[in-house]
Write a protein that holds these residues in place. Structure first.
Motif, PDB file in Angstrom:
ATOM      1  N   LEU A 232     -30.295 -21.824 -12.647  1.00 41.07           N
ATOM      2  CA  LEU A 232     -29.587 -20.542 -12.651  1.00 41.07           C
ATOM      3  C   LEU A 232     -30.479 -19.390 -13.106  1.00 41.07           C
ATOM      4  CD1 LEU A 232     -26.056 -21.588 -13.966  1.00 41.07           C
ATOM      5  CD2 LEU A 232     -26.722 -20.987 -11.634  1.00 41.07           C
ATOM      6  N   ASP A 233     -31.349 -19.645 -14.065  1.00 48.65           N
ATOM      7  CA  ASP A 233     -32.283 -18.599 -14.503  1.00 48.65           C
ATOM      8  C   ASP A 233     -33.242 -18.226 -13.381  1.00 48.65           C
ATOM      9  OD1 ASP A 233     -31.157 -18.359 -16.966  1.00 48.65           O
ATOM     10  OD2 ASP A 233     -32.750 -19.377 -18.065  1.00 48.65           O
ATOM     11  N   HIS A 234     -33.709 -19.226 -12.634  1.00 44.31           N
ATOM     12  CA  HIS A 234     -34.608 -18.953 -11.515  1.00 44.31           C
ATOM     13  C   HIS A 234     -33.878 -18.126 -10.450  1.00 44.31           C
ATOM     14  CE1 HIS A 234     -37.918 -19.427  -8.753  1.00 44.31           C
ATOM     15  NE2 HIS A 234     -37.148 -20.004  -7.854  1.00 44.31           N
ATOM     16  N   PHE A 235     -32.657 -18.498 -10.176  1.00 41.97           N
ATOM     17  CA  PHE A 235     -31.865 -17.757  -9.196  1.00 41.97           C
ATOM     18  C   PHE A 235     -31.646 -16.326  -9.678  1.00 41.97           C
ATOM     19  CE2 PHE A 235     -29.185 -18.777  -5.469  1.00 41.97           C
ATOM     20  CZ  PHE A 235     -28.621 -17.523  -5.266  1.00 41.97           C
ATOM     21  N   THR A 236     -31.343 -16.153 -10.968  1.00 45.32           N
ATOM     22  CA  THR A 236     -31.120 -14.820 -11.544  1.00 45.32           C
ATOM     23  C   THR A 236     -32.382 -13.969 -11.435  1.00 45.32           C
ATOM     24  OG1 THR A 236     -29.526 -15.751 -13.110  1.00 45.32           O
ATOM     25  CG2 THR A 236     -30.425 -13.591 -13.633  1.00 45.32           C
ATOM     26  N   GLU A 237     -33.526 -14.590 -11.705  1.00 47.44           N
ATOM     27  CA  GLU A 237     -34.793 -13.870 -11.641  1.00 47.44           C
ATOM     28  C   GLU A 237     -35.084 -13.390 -10.218  1.00 47.44           C
ATOM     29  OE1 GLU A 237     -39.566 -14.672 -12.507  1.00 47.44           O
ATOM     30  OE2 GLU A 237     -38.060 -16.114 -13.194  1.00 47.44           O
ATOM     31  N   LEU A 238     -34.875 -14.258  -9.237  1.00 48.14           N
ATOM     32  CA  LEU A 238     -35.090 -13.881  -7.838  1.00 48.14           C
ATOM     33  C   LEU A 238     -34.143 -12.764  -7.417  1.00 48.14           C
ATOM     34  CD1 LEU A 238     -35.561 -17.383  -6.143  1.00 48.14           C
ATOM     35  CD2 LEU A 238     -37.335 -15.691  -6.660  1.00 48.14           C
ATOM     36  N   THR A 239     -32.895 -12.862  -7.864  1.00 51.42           N
ATOM     37  CA  THR A 239     -31.904 -11.831  -7.535  1.00 51.42           C
ATOM     38  C   THR A 239     -32.290 -10.494  -8.151  1.00 51.42           C
ATOM     39  OG1 THR A 239     -30.154 -13.502  -7.407  1.00 51.42           O
ATOM     40  CG2 THR A 239     -29.459 -11.213  -7.694  1.00 51.42           C
TER      41      THR A 239
ATOM     42  N   TYR B 212     -25.132 -16.035  -6.220  1.00 51.38           N
ATOM     43  CA  TYR B 212     -25.408 -16.581  -7.550  1.00 51.38           C
ATOM     44  C   TYR B 212     -24.129 -17.144  -8.165  1.00 51.38           C
ATOM     45  CZ  TYR B 212     -25.430 -16.330 -12.634  1.00 51.38           C
ATOM     46  OH  TYR B 212     -25.245 -16.606 -13.963  1.00 51.38           O
ATOM     47  N   GLU B 213     -23.024 -16.375  -8.078  1.00 49.70           N
ATOM     48  CA  GLU B 213     -21.769 -16.810  -8.686  1.00 49.70           C
ATOM     49  C   GLU B 213     -21.263 -18.095  -8.038  1.00 49.70           C
ATOM     50  OE1 GLU B 213     -19.276 -13.395  -8.220  1.00 49.70           O
ATOM     51  OE2 GLU B 213     -20.172 -12.331  -9.922  1.00 49.70           O
ATOM     52  N   TYR B 214     -21.447 -18.194  -6.721  1.00 47.09           N
ATOM     53  CA  TYR B 214     -21.004 -19.398  -6.008  1.00 47.09           C
ATOM     54  C   TYR B 214     -21.754 -20.633  -6.521  1.00 47.09           C
ATOM     55  CZ  TYR B 214     -20.589 -22.837  -2.260  1.00 47.09           C
ATOM     56  OH  TYR B 214     -20.386 -23.996  -1.561  1.00 47.09           O
ATOM     57  N   TYR B 215     -23.094 -20.550  -6.569  1.00 43.01           N
ATOM     58  CA  TYR B 215     -23.885 -21.705  -7.009  1.00 43.01           C
ATOM     59  C   TYR B 215     -23.697 -21.976  -8.502  1.00 43.01           C
ATOM     60  CZ  TYR B 215     -26.105 -22.074  -2.479  1.00 43.01           C
ATOM     61  OH  TYR B 215     -26.319 -22.260  -1.137  1.00 43.01           O
ATOM     62  N   ARG B 216     -23.509 -20.911  -9.279  1.00 43.93           N
ATOM     63  CA  ARG B 216     -23.248 -21.103 -10.712  1.00 43.93           C
ATOM     64  C   ARG B 216     -21.967 -21.896 -10.915  1.00 43.93           C
ATOM     65  NH1 ARG B 216     -21.352 -15.816 -13.280  1.00 43.93           N
ATOM     66  NH2 ARG B 216     -19.485 -16.533 -12.200  1.00 43.93           N
ATOM     67  N   ASP B 217     -20.903 -21.498 -10.187  1.00 42.89           N
ATOM     68  CA  ASP B 217     -19.626 -22.193 -10.342  1.00 42.89           C
ATOM     69  C   ASP B 217     -19.721 -23.641  -9.869  1.00 42.89           C
ATOM     70  OD1 ASP B 217     -18.706 -19.805 -11.273  1.00 42.89           O
ATOM     71  OD2 ASP B 217     -17.503 -19.290  -9.520  1.00 42.89           O
ATOM     72  N   LYS B 218     -20.500 -23.872  -8.790  1.00 45.80           N
ATOM     73  CA  LYS B 218     -20.684 -25.239  -8.305  1.00 45.80           C
ATOM     74  C   LYS B 218     -21.430 -26.087  -9.335  1.00 45.80           C
ATOM     75  CE  LYS B 218     -20.404 -26.569  -4.318  1.00 45.80           C
ATOM     76  NZ  LYS B 218     -19.401 -27.427  -3.610  1.00 45.80           N
ATOM     77  N   LEU B 219     -22.483 -25.505  -9.907  1.00 46.05           N
ATOM     78  CA  LEU B 219     -23.303 -26.250 -10.869  1.00 46.05           C
ATOM     79  C   LEU B 219     -22.554 -26.531 -12.167  1.00 46.05           C
ATOM     80  CD1 LEU B 219     -26.730 -24.425 -10.394  1.00 46.05           C
ATOM     81  CD2 LEU B 219     -26.226 -26.802  -9.820  1.00 46.05           C
TER      82      LEU B 219
END
Length: 402
Positions: A175-182, A385-392
């Protein structure tokens, strides 16, 4: 199989326990700092205004001197790097802030700090999880004009999935990696939008700068002023229809689309016009369909075939700062009819007006397309991000052993 899947298969194949937040986390409320003792320099105080929903922003932080407090010890309410904070009351109730700064700060009374039991719970995992609880936090706060979160309710009512720490750490890494890319993409898109706007403003200024080579006339002597209609905000809301053919303008972005018979026909304007929003947010609006507006505003149209009303609109909009400066001097920001009536506008030839309008229309379309497209792209990344966060952060629930 991903690393996360392998960790889950190895460490929690039978599912994950969902426990009360209070079982693995305490919540500390802040200190009652006195606003009359705030300093320009000293030790920083984190208030609800410093929580931006993701991080803690120290740009406009206030300060204090502990020697000013004879009772209580504000130094007991410190926060450090990696602490997770939450706004406990007011309009920002439930807003989260992750403290990523190296220097310590201190907690104001309307801000809570989560104190996780690090044997079971990672602070950063907690942060990502709490961001999924926006609706639950709002419900717990009671909504209304003055929502307020209770520490006890927060600890009792919020259930958190508690996988083993290695699983938490891998989720955080993803999630941090995804946040950084976003964040990187958002910065690039925002820079692109800013550059395009600056380019547009430069050419607009060039096109709308005139000297003695053109005639200048007072606005009130050049255009026809029209009135609005007497209507309340409630009535606008009640009358609004999706397919209404007459738009009624109010302050800011507020409007209502109504039928022709909903307001007096004499108050409906059918000429392409410039609407003067004269109170609150001072601005000009061009509209070329049937319309009206609240009667504290006014509008102008042209009955002169040698004048392109949209050219006048572009010129006024480009000089709106002049009118906003006058408005700021009033107790409530506003301008009067003489302010616009007496304002002088340039009148180049009709062909030149049309040329300028054509160019600015194209620029305006381009910038608006970019302005719509870039925020939409940013919002799409946020939703992703929210979609993958909720899935994870959704796990098979571990069955109780009997």
């Amino acid at each position: 199989m991903s690393k996360l899947d392998m960790l889950i298969e190895k460490l929690c194949p039978d599912g994950v326990e969902y426990v009360k937040l209070g079982d693995v986390c305490e919540l500390q409320n802040g200190f009652a700092f006195k606003s009359n003792l705030f300093k320009e320099f000293g030790l920083p105080i984190v208030r609800i205004t410093n929580l931006d929903g993701i991080n803690v922003d120290l740009t406009n932080v206030t300060y204090f001197d502990p020697n000013d407090y004879k009772t209580g010890n504000p130094l007991n309410f410190s926060i450090e790097k990696d602490d997770v904070l939450i706004a406990m009351s007011g309009a920002t109730t439930g807003k989260i802030g992750y403290y990523h700064h190296d220097e310590p700060a201190y907690l104001n009374q309307r801000v809570g700090k989560f104190i996780a039991n690090k044997e079971y719970l990672s602070n950063r995992y907690l942060f990502h999880f709490i961001l999924t609880q926006t609706d639950s936090l709002y419900d717990l706060a009671g909504g209304g004009a003055q929502p307020n979160l209770s520490s006890n309710k927060l600890k009792e009512k919020i259930l958190i999935p508690l996988p083993p720490l290695p699983v938490q750490e891998e989720i955080v890494r993803i999630l941090d990696h995804f946040t950084e890319l976003t964040a990187e993409l958002t910065a690039e898109l925002t820079a692109e939008l800013t550059a395009r706007k600056q380019q547009y403003e430069y050419y607009r200024d060039q096109l709308l700068t005139f000297g003695d080579e053109v005639e200048w006339k007072k606005l009130g002597k050049t255009l026809v002023r029209t009135r609005g209609t007497a209507i309340t905000a409630k009535k606008m809301k009640d009358l609004h229809k999706k397919d209404g053919l007459v738009r009624i303008f109010a302050g800011g972005k507020t409007f209502a689309d109504v039928d022709f018979d909903d307001i007096p026909h004499k108050n409906i304007n059918k000429e392409p016009s410039i609407i003067v929003k004269s109170r609150g947010v001072i601005e000009f609006v061009y509209y070329n369909k049937p319309f009206s507006h609240k009667n504290e505003f006014w509008s102008y149209y042209s009955d002169n075939k040698e004048i392109d009303i949209k050219f006048i609109y572009y010129y006024l909009s480009n000089n709106v700062a002049y009118f906003q400066t006058i408005a700021k001097n009033m107790q409530m920001p506003q301008i009067s009819i003489p302010v616009t009536n007496e304002y002088k506008i340039p009148l180049p030839s009709l062909s030149e007006q049309a040329r300028i309008v054509s160019i600015l229309d194209k620029f305006d379309t381009l910038v608006n397309d970019i302005s719509a497209g870039i925020p939409a792209e940013i919002e799409a990344r946020k939703k992703q991000y929210e979609y993958y966060r909720d899935k994870l952060l959704t796990f098979k629930v571990k069955a109780d052993k009997k």
